[in-house]
Design a protein around this motif. Structure first.
Motif, PDB file in Angstrom:
ATOM      1  N   PHE A  65       7.288  46.793 100.839  1.00 42.34           N
ATOM      2  CA  PHE A  65       7.570  45.383 100.587  1.00 42.34           C
ATOM      3  C   PHE A  65       9.005  45.048 100.983  1.00 42.34           C
ATOM      4  N   SER A 196      10.985  42.645  93.661  1.00 43.45           N
ATOM      5  CA  SER A 196       9.724  43.281  93.273  1.00 43.45           C
ATOM      6  C   SER A 196       9.892  43.828  91.864  1.00 43.45           C
ATOM      7  N   PRO A 246       2.592  43.201  95.544  1.00 42.64           N
ATOM      8  CA  PRO A 246       3.429  43.460  96.733  1.00 42.64           C
ATOM      9  C   PRO A 246       2.650  43.712  98.020  1.00 42.64           C
ATOM     10  N   GLY A 269       5.722  40.760  93.778  1.00 40.97           N
ATOM     11  CA  GLY A 269       6.815  40.621  94.727  1.00 40.97           C
ATOM     12  C   GLY A 269       6.879  39.188  95.208  1.00 40.97           C
TER      13      GLY A 269
END
Length: 275
Positions: A65, A196, A246, A269
């Motif tokens: 991510f 995140s 994410p 995220g």
């Protein structure tokens, strides 16, 4: 518990590492298959695996991510990055992703663990055109972070503030939302926030057990709901697709995306722009 320390060198200066208690950055390194951790970190990591064997997948999902978000930001013309809670360097790290797209990108890494400082000093090398620097500080010290970052970054131009897998180690009592606000307040319009965060929304029983085990070892784990996570972006403009698990945040920006075959990875995220 007896406090055990080990000395490592950062440049010419030795620093002391407490090896009697697990540290999130070193546990994260163990999850990723690294060697820069201690038996206490592995022991706690193995306890986490008994609660959810996907924890190493979660670590890889977070790294992926970060890489996709950084790639997207660099593609939007962002040339400055402040990464708080860096962790032990892995390949590719944030500066490598950014500087492959924008060679003159300036990156400041920040973490509170001396072992991260030691490895950052040895491994974090950027392009000749760009700048890559490291700052030892805790997210609970926003003024220290901002003072150090200003020596490298131009706060008159947009900065991407990256907080990857960090804020779930900062409790509400420590003012997690307020700390993020103080960092963002110093950044100009056009800056971005990247976060995140682990959650208990999908695995409440396992998450409670993990929180209790880490608390007993002296590690705070503040697993926030989707709504609590979204509060970090109050007053900002969320980048599509908004708050997501994410793996579902722009998977087209990087392949393969870890965790696609492991069910819902318990985290969120998002990326947002400061107006």
């Amino acid at each position: 518990m007896q406090r055990i320390t080990e000395s490592v060198m950062t440049g010419q200066n030795p620093v002391q590492i407490d090896t009697s208690r697990p540290h999130p950055a070193r546990m994260y390194d163990w999850y990723l298959g690294g060697k820069d951790n201690y038996p206490v970190d592995e022991a706690m990591g193995r306890q986490m695996l008994t609660l959810d064997p996907r924890v190493p997948v979660m670590a890889r999902v977070n790294r992926a991510f970060m890489q996709r978000a950084t790639r997207w930001l660099a593609g939007q013309g962002v040339r400055q990055f402040l990464d708080v809670g860096t962790g032990i360097p892995t390949e590719p790290n944030l500066h490598q992703v950014a500087q492959r797209i924008t060679a003159d990108a300036r990156v400041v890494y920040c973490d509170n663990d001396p072992i991260v400082l030691a490895h950052a000093a040895a491994l974090l090398r950027g392009t000749d055109e760009g700048v890559t620097e490291y700052l030892q500080a805790d997210v609970r010290e926003p003024d220290v972070i901002l003072e150090g970052a200003r020596k490298v970054l131009d706060f008159g131009e947009p900065v991407a503030l990256s907080l990857i897998a960090l804020l779930h180690f900062v409790s509400d009592e420590d003012g997690a939302h307020e700390l993020v606000g103080r960092l963002l307040d110093a950044l100009p319009s056009g800056s971005y926030l990247v976060v995140s965060h682990a959650t208990a929304d999908f695995t409440p029983e396992e998450s409670k057990a993990a929180t209790d085990k880490l608390k007993a070892a002296g590690v705070t784990l503040a697993l926030r709901s989707r709504g609590e996570f979204a509060r970090f972006f109050d007053g900002l403009e969320l980048v599509e697709p908004g708050v997501q698990v994410p793996q579902q945040w722009h998977p087209e920006l990087g392949e393969p995306v870890p965790g696609q075959d492991d069910g819902v990875i318990p985290g969120y995220g998002a990326v947002a722009r400061k107006p």
